[in-house]
Design a protein around this motif. Structure first.
Motif, PDB file in Angstrom:
ATOM      1  N   ASP A  27       3.996   4.310   4.864  1.00 56.87           N
ATOM      2  CA  ASP A  27       4.411   3.436   5.960  1.00 56.87           C
ATOM      3  C   ASP A  27       4.560   4.202   7.271  1.00 56.87           C
ATOM      4  OD1 ASP A  27       4.403   1.253   4.285  1.00 56.87           O
ATOM      5  OD2 ASP A  27       6.579   1.115   4.111  1.00 56.87           O
ATOM      6  N   GLN A  28       5.115   5.404   7.180  1.00 58.30           N
ATOM      7  CA  GLN A  28       5.300   6.215   8.386  1.00 58.30           C
ATOM      8  C   GLN A  28       3.946   6.573   9.003  1.00 58.30           C
ATOM      9  OE1 GLN A  28       7.391   9.896   7.692  1.00 58.30           O
ATOM     10  NE2 GLN A  28       7.609  10.334   9.854  1.00 58.30           N
ATOM     11  N   ALA A  29       3.006   6.988   8.173  1.00 57.74           N
ATOM     12  CA  ALA A  29       1.676   7.344   8.676  1.00 57.74           C
ATOM     13  C   ALA A  29       0.955   6.120   9.238  1.00 57.74           C
ATOM     14  CB  ALA A  29       0.849   7.990   7.568  1.00 57.74           C
ATOM     15  N   ALA A  30       1.032   5.012   8.525  1.00 59.56           N
ATOM     16  CA  ALA A  30       0.378   3.781   8.993  1.00 59.56           C
ATOM     17  C   ALA A  30       0.961   3.340  10.328  1.00 59.56           C
ATOM     18  CB  ALA A  30       0.526   2.674   7.947  1.00 59.56           C
ATOM     19  N   ASP A  31       2.289   3.435  10.442  1.00 56.66           N
ATOM     20  CA  ASP A  31       2.963   3.052  11.684  1.00 56.66           C
ATOM     21  C   ASP A  31       2.500   3.922  12.849  1.00 56.66           C
ATOM     22  OD1 ASP A  31       4.978   1.431  13.051  1.00 56.66           O
ATOM     23  OD2 ASP A  31       6.048   3.350  13.281  1.00 56.66           O
ATOM     24  N   ARG A  32       2.344   5.216  12.609  1.00 58.66           N
ATOM     25  CA  ARG A  32       1.884   6.123  13.662  1.00 58.66           C
ATOM     26  C   ARG A  32       0.509   5.731  14.187  1.00 58.66           C
ATOM     27  NH1 ARG A  32       4.340  11.548  13.172  1.00 58.66           N
ATOM     28  NH2 ARG A  32       6.556  11.000  13.216  1.00 58.66           N
ATOM     29  N   LEU A  33      -0.312   5.167  13.293  1.00 55.83           N
ATOM     30  CA  LEU A  33      -1.654   4.750  13.693  1.00 55.83           C
ATOM     31  C   LEU A  33      -1.709   3.293  14.147  1.00 55.83           C
ATOM     32  CD1 LEU A  33      -3.769   6.451  10.882  1.00 55.83           C
ATOM     33  CD2 LEU A  33      -3.428   7.235  13.236  1.00 55.83           C
ATOM     34  N   GLY A  34      -0.552   2.604  14.090  1.00 55.15           N
ATOM     35  CA  GLY A  34      -0.525   1.201  14.478  1.00 55.15           C
ATOM     36  C   GLY A  34      -1.262   0.312  13.504  1.00 55.15           C
ATOM     37  N   ARG A  35      -1.233   0.677  12.229  1.00 54.83           N
ATOM     38  CA  ARG A  35      -1.957  -0.073  11.208  1.00 54.83           C
ATOM     39  C   ARG A  35      -0.984  -0.602  10.173  1.00 54.83           C
ATOM     40  NH1 ARG A  35      -7.272   2.515   9.983  1.00 54.83           N
ATOM     41  NH2 ARG A  35      -7.635   0.403   9.310  1.00 54.83           N
ATOM     42  N   SER A  36      -1.429  -1.563   9.424  1.00 55.27           N
ATOM     43  CA  SER A  36      -0.608  -2.065   8.321  1.00 55.27           C
ATOM     44  C   SER A  36      -0.720  -1.099   7.144  1.00 55.27           C
ATOM     45  CB  SER A  36      -1.086  -3.455   7.885  1.00 55.27           C
ATOM     46  OG  SER A  36      -2.346  -3.363   7.233  1.00 55.27           O
ATOM     47  N   ARG A  37       0.234  -1.187   6.255  1.00 51.73           N
ATOM     48  CA  ARG A  37       0.195  -0.362   5.047  1.00 51.73           C
ATOM     49  C   ARG A  37      -1.101  -0.611   4.284  1.00 51.73           C
ATOM     50  NH1 ARG A  37       4.473  -2.132   1.143  1.00 51.73           N
ATOM     51  NH2 ARG A  37       5.878  -1.261   2.671  1.00 51.73           N
ATOM     52  N   SER A  38      -1.459  -1.865   4.115  1.00 53.42           N
ATOM     53  CA  SER A  38      -2.672  -2.203   3.360  1.00 53.42           C
ATOM     54  C   SER A  38      -3.922  -1.624   4.011  1.00 53.42           C
ATOM     55  CB  SER A  38      -2.817  -3.720   3.229  1.00 53.42           C
ATOM     56  OG  SER A  38      -1.787  -4.244   2.443  1.00 53.42           O
ATOM     57  N   ASP A  39      -4.057  -1.801   5.320  1.00 56.95           N
ATOM     58  CA  ASP A  39      -5.229  -1.268   6.023  1.00 56.95           C
ATOM     59  C   ASP A  39      -5.302   0.245   5.897  1.00 56.95           C
ATOM     60  OD1 ASP A  39      -6.062  -3.765   6.825  1.00 56.95           O
ATOM     61  OD2 ASP A  39      -5.248  -3.592   8.853  1.00 56.95           O
ATOM     62  N   PHE A  40      -4.146   0.904   6.073  1.00 61.40           N
ATOM     63  CA  PHE A  40      -4.096   2.362   5.984  1.00 61.40           C
ATOM     64  C   PHE A  40      -4.504   2.835   4.593  1.00 61.40           C
ATOM     65  CE2 PHE A  40      -1.926   6.323   5.009  1.00 61.40           C
ATOM     66  CZ  PHE A  40      -2.293   7.109   6.085  1.00 61.40           C
ATOM     67  N   MET A  41      -3.919   2.226   3.564  1.00 62.20           N
ATOM     68  CA  MET A  41      -4.194   2.636   2.194  1.00 62.20           C
ATOM     69  C   MET A  41      -5.646   2.366   1.803  1.00 62.20           C
ATOM     70  SD  MET A  41      -0.693   1.499   0.272  1.00 62.20           S
ATOM     71  CE  MET A  41      -1.304   1.995  -1.328  1.00 62.20           C
ATOM     72  N   LEU A  42      -6.159   1.221   2.198  1.00 62.02           N
ATOM     73  CA  LEU A  42      -7.529   0.877   1.845  1.00 62.02           C
ATOM     74  C   LEU A  42      -8.518   1.830   2.514  1.00 62.02           C
ATOM     75  CD1 LEU A  42      -9.259  -1.015   0.223  1.00 62.02           C
ATOM     76  CD2 LEU A  42      -9.279  -2.587   2.158  1.00 62.02           C
ATOM     77  N   GLU A  43      -8.292   2.140   3.786  1.00 60.79           N
ATOM     78  CA  GLU A  43      -9.186   3.062   4.483  1.00 60.79           C
ATOM     79  C   GLU A  43      -9.129   4.454   3.850  1.00 60.79           C
ATOM     80  OE1 GLU A  43      -9.570   5.248   8.762  1.00 60.79           O
ATOM     81  OE2 GLU A  43      -9.033   3.120   8.794  1.00 60.79           O
ATOM     82  N   ALA A  44      -7.918   4.935   3.556  1.00 59.77           N
ATOM     83  CA  ALA A  44      -7.762   6.256   2.948  1.00 59.77           C
ATOM     84  C   ALA A  44      -8.415   6.303   1.566  1.00 59.77           C
ATOM     85  CB  ALA A  44      -6.290   6.627   2.861  1.00 59.77           C
ATOM     86  N   ALA A  45      -8.213   5.264   0.788  1.00 63.29           N
ATOM     87  CA  ALA A  45      -8.785   5.229  -0.557  1.00 63.29           C
ATOM     88  C   ALA A  45     -10.312   5.165  -0.503  1.00 63.29           C
ATOM     89  CB  ALA A  45      -8.226   4.041  -1.337  1.00 63.29           C
ATOM     90  N   CYS A  46     -10.849   4.377   0.405  1.00 61.97           N
ATOM     91  CA  CYS A  46     -12.307   4.284   0.529  1.00 61.97           C
ATOM     92  C   CYS A  46     -12.909   5.597   1.007  1.00 61.97           C
ATOM     93  CB  CYS A  46     -12.693   3.145   1.472  1.00 61.97           C
ATOM     94  SG  CYS A  46     -12.457   1.513   0.750  1.00 61.97           S
ATOM     95  N   ARG A  47     -12.239   6.259   1.949  1.00 64.24           N
ATOM     96  CA  ARG A  47     -12.715   7.558   2.441  1.00 64.24           C
ATOM     97  C   ARG A  47     -12.748   8.574   1.292  1.00 64.24           C
ATOM     98  NH1 ARG A  47      -9.739   7.844   6.729  1.00 64.24           N
ATOM     99  NH2 ARG A  47      -7.970   8.792   5.685  1.00 64.24           N
ATOM    100  N   GLU A  48     -11.689   8.601   0.486  1.00 67.89           N
ATOM    101  CA  GLU A  48     -11.638   9.526  -0.646  1.00 67.89           C
ATOM    102  C   GLU A  48     -12.697   9.171  -1.694  1.00 67.89           C
ATOM    103  OE1 GLU A  48     -10.347  12.764  -2.991  1.00 67.89           O
ATOM    104  OE2 GLU A  48     -10.098  12.272  -0.873  1.00 67.89           O
ATOM    105  N   ALA A  49     -12.886   7.889  -1.939  1.00 73.64           N
ATOM    106  CA  ALA A  49     -13.900   7.453  -2.907  1.00 73.64           C
ATOM    107  C   ALA A  49     -15.293   7.884  -2.453  1.00 73.64           C
ATOM    108  CB  ALA A  49     -13.834   5.933  -3.087  1.00 73.64           C
TER     109      ALA A  49
END
Length: 95
Positions: A27-49
């Protein structure tokens, strides 16, 4: 059967369990980027995949192309003033 465009437009749910401290960190990282938790997690997971899949990619080349590749690795580029300056520069965490 769904075509590619329909698959991309169809939204599905992905549920995971996390510890409170993990959620708070995300949540802290997502907030820093102005993104939702879901958007942040999905982008990070897709990048890692993508990284995992690219790391597993197998490339084949003919003997001539491989010889050229090996020759390039065996003969590094000569040092330049720009490279010397870069190597002398302290990393941000060393300053």
């Amino acid at each position: 059967m769904l075509d590619t465009q329909t698959k991309e437009a169809t939204s599905v749910s992905i549920n995971i369990r996390a510890k409170a401290r993990q959620r708070d960190l995300i949540d802290q990282a997502a907030d820093r980027l102005g993104r939702s938790r879901s958007d942040f997690m999905l982008e990070a997971a897709c990048r890692e995949a993508e990284d995992v899949l690219l790391d597993q990619a197998f490339f084949t080349v003919d003997a001539g192309a491989f010889a050229k590749f090996q020759a390039l690795l065996d003969q590094p580029l000569p040092p330049t003033d720009k490279l010397r300056r870069l190597l002398k520069t302290k990393a941000p965490w060393e300053k």
